[in-house]
Design a protein around this motif. Sequence first.
Motif, short mmCIF file in Angstrom:
data_model
loop_
_atom_site.label_atom_id
_atom_site.label_comp_id
_atom_site.label_asym_id
_atom_site.label_seq_id
_atom_site.Cartn_x
_atom_site.Cartn_y
_atom_site.Cartn_z
N ILE A 29 0.84 -1.21 0.00
CA ILE A 29 0.00 0.00 0.00
C ILE A 29 0.88 1.26 0.00
N ALA A 30 0.57 2.16 -0.92
CA ALA A 30 1.21 3.49 -0.88
C ALA A 30 0.09 4.50 -0.67
N THR A 31 0.27 5.35 0.32
CA THR A 31 -0.83 6.27 0.63
C THR A 31 -0.35 7.66 1.03
N PRO A 32 -1.10 8.67 0.63
CA PRO A 32 -0.79 9.99 1.18
C PRO A 32 -1.22 10.08 2.64
N GLU A 33 -0.70 11.07 3.31
CA GLU A 33 -1.16 11.41 4.65
C GLU A 33 -2.09 12.61 4.51
N TYR A 34 -3.27 12.50 5.09
CA TYR A 34 -4.20 13.64 5.11
C TYR A 34 -4.36 14.08 6.56
#
Length: 198
Positions: free
Chosen positions: A79-84
């Motif tokens: 999983i690659a995800t931005p931080e919000y």
Amino acid sequence: MPNYPKILAFAGSAREGSLNQKLLSFSIGKVRQHGADVTVVDLRALELPIFDEDLEAHRVPQGAIELRELLRSHQGVLIATPEYNGSVPPLLKNAIDWSSRQVDGALGSEPWTGKIGAVMSASQGPFGGVRGISHLRDILTKLGVMLTPNEVTLPFAQRAFAGELPHDEFTRQLISTQAHQLVSVLNKLLQGSPAEKR
Ligand SMILES: Cc1cc2nc3c(=O)[nH]c(=O)nc-3n(C[C@H](O)[C@H](O)[C@H](O)COP(=O)(O)O)c2cc1C
């Protein structure tokens, strides 16, 4: 027949030009070089409205059922995800929430439990999404996923990914090392345990 580990890969951002999609693509290339089969799923393409228990009681969306099935047929997740706002973005959290619900008599968390996971984050800020990744680790651990110790957090990722690939060797190496760790852990676990039976 060789028994390659099967890894389900997805990003927490589906926007055009997403840095996390670029990070995921590069990592998938490395994971494949290290000998795993990868299935990529676009979370935005799945029917997954914002989770709501009333909605769930009325009808479980097809996307939740599909994602549960996909998880079951893979041994690993990437999983690659931005931080919000220091946490996990809604696209990803919503998908995790739907896929962790009981729809078919099995425990809600069952499709996730026992998976080997690797997590990454690309951010335009100076901390590389490290806070979001830490929340994601907690969520996945709660669902029974075992995470590789290495994680990739890329600060100022718009610079690293001015094109499609990271320019600097250090970043490429970081991603490759994590990919290798994920595949080698899966290979060790799969020895003597055919992938089809897991
Ligand atoms: C609602 C929202 C909140 C964000 N919060 C953070 C944050 O807490 N930390 C951070 O490093 N970047 C934050 N960003 C900026 C993201 O790092 C940046 O938009 C990044 O490019 C998103 O990933 P993507 O390119 O894969 O879509 C935020 C962006 C949005 C839209």
